[in-house]
Design a protein around this motif. Sequence first.
Motif, short mmCIF file in Angstrom:
data_model
loop_
_atom_site.label_atom_id
_atom_site.label_comp_id
_atom_site.label_asym_id
_atom_site.label_seq_id
_atom_site.Cartn_x
_atom_site.Cartn_y
_atom_site.Cartn_z
N VAL A 158 0.82 -1.21 0.00
CA VAL A 158 0.00 0.00 0.00
C VAL A 158 0.86 1.27 0.00
O VAL A 158 0.44 2.31 -0.51
CB VAL A 158 -0.95 -0.02 1.22
CG1 VAL A 158 -1.79 1.24 1.28
CG2 VAL A 158 -1.86 -1.22 1.14
N VAL A 159 2.09 1.18 0.54
CA VAL A 159 2.92 2.39 0.60
C VAL A 159 3.27 2.89 -0.79
O VAL A 159 3.64 4.05 -0.95
CB VAL A 159 4.23 2.19 1.39
CG1 VAL A 159 3.94 1.79 2.81
CG2 VAL A 159 5.13 1.21 0.71
N SER A 160 3.14 2.03 -1.81
CA SER A 160 3.42 2.50 -3.17
C SER A 160 2.50 3.66 -3.53
O SER A 160 2.85 4.50 -4.35
CB SER A 160 3.24 1.36 -4.17
OG SER A 160 1.90 0.94 -4.18
N LEU A 161 1.34 3.73 -2.86
CA LEU A 161 0.38 4.78 -3.17
C LEU A 161 0.77 6.12 -2.56
O LEU A 161 0.20 7.15 -2.90
CB LEU A 161 -1.02 4.37 -2.71
CG LEU A 161 -1.53 3.08 -3.33
CD1 LEU A 161 -2.86 2.69 -2.72
CD2 LEU A 161 -1.67 3.22 -4.83
N ILE A 162 1.73 6.14 -1.61
CA ILE A 162 2.26 7.43 -1.16
C ILE A 162 3.66 7.61 -1.74
O ILE A 162 4.53 8.19 -1.10
CB ILE A 162 2.23 7.61 0.38
CG1 ILE A 162 3.04 6.51 1.08
CG2 ILE A 162 0.84 7.65 0.92
CD1 ILE A 162 3.36 6.86 2.55
N SER A 163 3.84 7.12 -2.93
CA SER A 163 5.04 7.35 -3.75
C SER A 163 6.33 6.86 -3.10
O SER A 163 7.38 7.45 -3.29
CB SER A 163 5.17 8.82 -4.13
OG SER A 163 5.53 9.58 -2.99
N LEU A 164 6.27 5.79 -2.33
CA LEU A 164 7.49 5.17 -1.84
C LEU A 164 7.82 4.05 -2.83
O LEU A 164 6.96 3.26 -3.21
CB LEU A 164 7.25 4.59 -0.43
CG LEU A 164 8.43 3.95 0.27
CD1 LEU A 164 9.62 4.88 0.26
CD2 LEU A 164 8.08 3.62 1.70
N ILE B 62 -2.73 -17.01 -3.08
CA ILE B 62 -3.53 -15.79 -3.03
C ILE B 62 -3.46 -15.16 -1.64
O ILE B 62 -3.38 -13.95 -1.49
CB ILE B 62 -5.01 -16.09 -3.41
CG1 ILE B 62 -5.09 -16.52 -4.87
CG2 ILE B 62 -5.89 -14.87 -3.18
CD1 ILE B 62 -6.46 -16.90 -5.34
N ARG B 63 -3.40 -16.03 -0.61
CA ARG B 63 -3.37 -15.49 0.74
C ARG B 63 -2.01 -14.90 1.08
O ARG B 63 -1.91 -14.04 1.94
CB ARG B 63 -3.72 -16.58 1.75
CG ARG B 63 -4.30 -16.01 3.00
CD ARG B 63 -5.04 -17.06 3.75
NE ARG B 63 -4.63 -18.36 3.23
CZ ARG B 63 -4.76 -19.48 3.88
NH1 ARG B 63 -5.28 -19.49 5.03
NH2 ARG B 63 -4.39 -20.61 3.34
N GLY B 64 -0.96 -15.36 0.38
CA GLY B 64 0.39 -14.89 0.71
C GLY B 64 0.81 -13.65 -0.07
O GLY B 64 1.92 -13.16 0.13
N THR B 65 -0.05 -13.17 -0.98
CA THR B 65 0.35 -12.01 -1.78
C THR B 65 -0.64 -10.87 -1.53
O THR B 65 -1.77 -11.10 -1.14
CB THR B 65 0.37 -12.37 -3.28
OG1 THR B 65 -0.86 -13.00 -3.61
CG2 THR B 65 1.50 -13.31 -3.59
N PRO B 66 -0.17 -9.62 -1.73
CA PRO B 66 -1.01 -8.47 -1.37
C PRO B 66 -2.23 -8.31 -2.26
O PRO B 66 -2.15 -8.53 -3.47
CB PRO B 66 -0.08 -7.27 -1.57
CG PRO B 66 1.28 -7.83 -1.69
CD PRO B 66 1.14 -9.21 -2.21
N LEU B 67 -3.31 -7.89 -1.64
CA LEU B 67 -4.55 -7.63 -2.38
C LEU B 67 -4.33 -6.57 -3.46
O LEU B 67 -4.83 -6.70 -4.58
CB LEU B 67 -5.64 -7.18 -1.40
CG LEU B 67 -6.98 -6.80 -2.00
CD1 LEU B 67 -7.58 -7.95 -2.77
CD2 LEU B 67 -7.93 -6.34 -0.92
N LEU B 68 -3.55 -5.54 -3.12
CA LEU B 68 -3.34 -4.45 -4.07
C LEU B 68 -2.74 -4.97 -5.37
O LEU B 68 -3.18 -4.62 -6.46
CB LEU B 68 -2.41 -3.40 -3.44
CG LEU B 68 -2.06 -2.22 -4.33
CD1 LEU B 68 -3.28 -1.42 -4.70
CD2 LEU B 68 -1.04 -1.32 -3.66
N VAL B 69 -1.74 -5.86 -5.25
CA VAL B 69 -1.09 -6.39 -6.45
C VAL B 69 -2.06 -7.27 -7.22
O VAL B 69 -2.09 -7.27 -8.45
CB VAL B 69 0.19 -7.16 -6.06
CG1 VAL B 69 0.89 -7.65 -7.31
CG2 VAL B 69 1.11 -6.28 -5.26
#
Lengths: 219, 219
Positions: A158-164, B62-69
């Motif tokens: 999620v931090v990618s969304l604050i440009s990290l 699926i559980r081990g990877t981020p929802l965002l991705v």
Amino acid sequence: MTDWSGYLSLILQGAVVTVQLTVMGSALALVMAFVAGLGRLSRFAGLRWLATAYIEFFRGTSIFVQLFFAYFVLPFAGISLTPLQAGVLALGLNVGAYAAEVVRGAILSIGKEQYEACIALNLSRWQCMRRIIVPQALLVMLPTFGNNAIELLKATSVVSLISLADMTFQANIVRSQTGNTLFPFATILILYFAFAMIITFSIRALERRMARGLDGVRN
Amino acid sequence: MEWDWNFVWQIMPTLIEGVKITILATLLGSVLAAVVGLGIALGRRSPNRILARGIGFVAEFIRGTPLLVQLYFIFYVLPDIGILLSPLVAGVIGLGLHYGTYTAEVYRAGIDNVPRGQWEAAKACNLSARQTWTRVILPQAIPPMIPALANYFIAMFKETPLLSAITVLELMNQAKSVANTYYRYIEPITLVGAFFLAISLVAVVLLRWLEHRYGRVER
């Protein structure tokens, strides 16, 4: 055909940031977990309320909102954080709140006779916690801590969304530069999964190590 | 920068538009997660070893990877192979699949908690596999897992801000767009936080009631 090795190294640079965030975030979360978890079990009502408020607040709002709050709103209050600091702060405090409940549950799971034995041996409250209760509770907490660490790893995206410039951020850069979507996203999915596996196996190894010599003692 | 109530009332209608989408996404995602979870739980119990293993691995992945991705993957990679999804549909599929792997564990625990005798009785009554599941096992397994399922639906609700990353106009995205238009971050982001906190606190009360009504199942 595009030269993928350059893009791969870009993603690996992001992987370093992801690992950094995970390690630092976990360290902060561990500290917060014990502070708030023990705070909820404190003799002092004020401390208990404070800890409960912290836990409910951070579990009640999502990591995403907390991250945006730390990065966009705190500067107006005079606290400017770099994206990395905001990321570590939000991740650590958020996962710490979840882990605090684990600490509390594990400590409550230790039998009453252990406390009675402490009193019988004339140990102070601090000695009792430090030498008797926490070492036993730690083993109960460990598997759930592993899950929490994986949640934290996943939340770092999620931090990618604050440009990290973490792994997800770099993958998006590769996507916009090459127009190829499968390569960057499949690569980082596999990498995230690999990191999660590493966490799972190291927690299991740690658990075996800590449980050594306890056969027959624990039921 | 000061808190400005006039500004709050001015942006409220826009935020409420976002709230509607947030709630819609949560509801649709919950339904999908409940179905996917049951599918995974039943698939892992399939007598076909390869199928059971395969489903197990996919769920683990699926559980081990981020929802965002995963959201990025669904939204950006699938169109390349000819599957065009609207942002909201992609978001709901992402939420449903991701949380489906979590609810699968709840179903598994619930099904394991049905006593062996029930299986044997079903066999003794000459029920088919289908009848055994729909008439005997699931009606007993599902009520005790309702609180745990609800818990994951609340968690999903808190993850919906991630959908803003794939351009779904939910609450967080609306808040960001008003914040960027007026360059005031305090009110929109704080309101988003307050909104999530309010709903979560109500949800906690609801959850306590569900626990009281249906009892607890191990998560």
